[in-house]
Design a protein around this motif. Structure first.
Motif, PDB file in Angstrom:
ATOM      1  N   GLN A   1       7.582   6.894   6.374  1.00 35.29           N
ATOM      2  CA  GLN A   1       7.752   7.036   4.931  1.00 35.29           C
ATOM      3  C   GLN A   1       6.889   8.163   4.357  1.00 35.29           C
ATOM      4  O   GLN A   1       6.636   8.228   3.155  1.00 35.29           O
ATOM      5  CB  GLN A   1       7.435   5.713   4.234  1.00 35.29           C
ATOM      6  N   GLY A   2       6.443   9.049   5.252  1.00 40.04           N
ATOM      7  CA  GLY A   2       5.711  10.224   4.803  1.00 40.04           C
ATOM      8  C   GLY A   2       4.290   9.952   4.361  1.00 40.04           C
ATOM      9  O   GLY A   2       3.710  10.732   3.602  1.00 40.04           O
ATOM     10  N   ILE A   3       3.710   8.861   4.836  1.00 35.63           N
ATOM     11  CA  ILE A   3       2.352   8.471   4.456  1.00 35.63           C
ATOM     12  C   ILE A   3       1.442   8.549   5.680  1.00 35.63           C
ATOM     13  O   ILE A   3       1.837   8.181   6.791  1.00 35.63           O
ATOM     14  CB  ILE A   3       2.325   7.033   3.885  1.00 35.63           C
ATOM     15  N   LEU A   4       0.218   9.026   5.472  1.00 41.12           N
ATOM     16  CA  LEU A   4      -0.794   9.081   6.521  1.00 41.12           C
ATOM     17  C   LEU A   4      -1.714   7.875   6.378  1.00 41.12           C
ATOM     18  O   LEU A   4      -2.242   7.607   5.296  1.00 41.12           O
ATOM     19  CB  LEU A   4      -1.605  10.368   6.391  1.00 41.12           C
ATOM     20  N   LEU A   5      -1.906   7.135   7.466  1.00 37.47           N
ATOM     21  CA  LEU A   5      -2.828   5.999   7.474  1.00 37.47           C
ATOM     22  C   LEU A   5      -4.197   6.501   7.898  1.00 37.47           C
ATOM     23  O   LEU A   5      -4.343   7.109   8.957  1.00 37.47           O
ATOM     24  CB  LEU A   5      -2.333   4.927   8.443  1.00 37.47           C
TER      25      LEU A   5
ATOM     26  N   SER B   1       0.829  -1.206   0.000  1.00 34.05           N
ATOM     27  CA  SER B   1       0.000   0.000   0.000  1.00 34.05           C
ATOM     28  C   SER B   1       0.864   1.256   0.000  1.00 34.05           C
ATOM     29  O   SER B   1       0.591   2.221  -0.722  1.00 34.05           O
ATOM     30  CB  SER B   1      -0.929   0.002   1.216  1.00 34.05           C
ATOM     31  N   ILE B   2       1.904   1.251   0.828  1.00 40.41           N
ATOM     32  CA  ILE B   2       2.809   2.397   0.884  1.00 40.41           C
ATOM     33  C   ILE B   2       3.515   2.592  -0.453  1.00 40.41           C
ATOM     34  O   ILE B   2       3.652   3.718  -0.949  1.00 40.41           O
ATOM     35  CB  ILE B   2       3.832   2.211   2.027  1.00 40.41           C
ATOM     36  N   SER B   3       3.954   1.488  -1.059  1.00 42.43           N
ATOM     37  CA  SER B   3       4.613   1.560  -2.364  1.00 42.43           C
ATOM     38  C   SER B   3       3.682   2.156  -3.417  1.00 42.43           C
ATOM     39  O   SER B   3       4.085   3.015  -4.211  1.00 42.43           O
ATOM     40  CB  SER B   3       5.069   0.164  -2.791  1.00 42.43           C
TER      41      SER B   3
ATOM     42  N   ALA C   1       0.476   2.764  11.675  1.00 43.82           N
ATOM     43  CA  ALA C   1       0.503   4.202  11.402  1.00 43.82           C
ATOM     44  C   ALA C   1       1.924   4.745  11.518  1.00 43.82           C
ATOM     45  O   ALA C   1       2.345   5.586  10.709  1.00 43.82           O
ATOM     46  CB  ALA C   1      -0.426   4.930  12.364  1.00 43.82           C
ATOM     47  N   GLU C   2       2.665   4.266  12.503  1.00 48.14           N
ATOM     48  CA  GLU C   2       4.050   4.715  12.663  1.00 48.14           C
ATOM     49  C   GLU C   2       4.902   4.263  11.484  1.00 48.14           C
ATOM     50  O   GLU C   2       5.780   4.998  11.011  1.00 48.14           O
ATOM     51  CB  GLU C   2       4.629   4.193  13.981  1.00 48.14           C
TER      52      GLU C   2
END
Length: 324
Positions: A185-189, A141-143, A179-180
């Motif tokens: 990686q600069g992403i908001l969950l 998801s982050i990718s 979330a951490e």
């Protein structure tokens, strides 16, 4: 006056056609101006991603879209070539991505009884994976968020348990940890209150947000889902309990009582949620993030036609709230 040979004419015409086809497709609808990022979940229109983007930009006048599934696949399962094709289509229609609508944590909590609420129909094309695979889902998801140039990933609060109390602390810790990981990686969950999960209502969303104190976890507020879980006063009563600074995404749909008093999905302008009032409340609190149409109601005959009907109601509510 000089004249072109047939070969010269075809060469010039071909070059002009190539140049024209490389230009972004401009929307015939007036591009919406709003304090919000007005969007639609793409597969609520069509699995044909180009067509979904055309409708969102050309017919609805949107500049934003939410990614969940396309070409018969969940966004999580796209290969590199499909990701590149999707990015080219987004560029073609001048669309930006609000978030990756990941199925993260739509699974059973380990050690708890199997939930009666989990359903493959709720997975939107994604295969249901085990708890042990959720870290892989998070990484993917982050990718995808980075590849589609968005700063948000959506998640859930695990399939609903009849008695979540014995597991609540551990679940909160898992949400905080995920979330951490995103935050590094600069992403908001963004956690969606989902009627089939443990955080389903506005009251439960307030509890979860207050329990998981990290700036890297936000709320995807979905009052329609709260109504589906029988919180008929989701707006404005439960809404008042939610920490407003934690809301960074909003799904727009509606629900109403049908036959036998069963709660059913409905077009945005019909149901328990006063969307004009909800948009006014968001505007008054200075909200500038996404309000994304998640149709769910299929009474229009096809997903696209149902979404067009729901968009008409959503647009009318936005206009009433002076939000477009």
């Amino acid at each position: 006056m000089s004249s072109y040979s047939r070969r010269e004419f075809l060469t010039v015409a071909g070059a002009a056609t190539a140049l024209w086809s490389s230009l972004p497709v401009l929307s015939a609808a007036q591009v919406l101006k709003s304090p919000f990022r007005v969007a639609v979940i793409n597969d609520e229109i069509s699995q044909d991603f180009d067509h979904a983007c055309f409708v969102a930009a050309h017919d609805f006048g949107m500049s934003w879209i939410e990614l969940r599934g396309m070409w018969g696949k969940n966004v999580m399962d796209l290969d590199a070539a499909q990701i590149n094709e999707a990015k080219a289509i987004l560029s073609k229609y001048n669309l930006k991505v609000t978030d990756i609508a990941s199925p993260l944590f739509k699974t059973d909590w380990p050690g708890a009884p199997r939930s009666q609420y989990g359903s493959k129909e709720d997975m939107h094309g994604a295969p249901e994976v085990t708890f042990k695979q959720q870290d892989e889902v998070l990484e993917r998801s982050i990718s995808l968020a980075k590849q589609f140039d968005t700063g948000k990933v959506r998640c859930f609060d695990f399939w609903r348990l009849d008695d979540v109390a014995p597991h609540r602390q551990a679940i909160d810790d898992k949400l905080r940890s995920a979330a951490e990981t995103c935050g590094k990686q600069g992403i908001l969950l963004v956690l969606e209150n989902e009627f089939a999960c443990n955080t389903a209502t506005g009251r439960e969303a307030a509890r979860t947000m207050n329990a998981v104190q990290t700036p890297n976890l936000a709320l995807n507020w979905d009052p329609g889902n709260a109504v589906m879980r029988n919180e008929l006063d989701a707006f404005p009563v439960a809404w008042e309990l939610i920490p407003k600074n934690r809301i960074h995404h909003c799904h727009c749909k509606n629900a109403i009582k049908g036959a036998g008093d069963k709660i059913e999905w409905a077009p945005v302008d019909k149901g328990y949620i006063d969307w004009a009032g909800q948009f006014r409340a968001l505007k008054q609190m200075g909200y500038h993030d996404a309000v994304s149409l998640e149709t769910h109601w299929h009474g229009g005959g096809t997903p696209e036609q149902s979404t067009r009907i729901s968009w008409a109601g959503m647009k009318s509510a936005l206009e009433s709230a002076k939000a477009i």
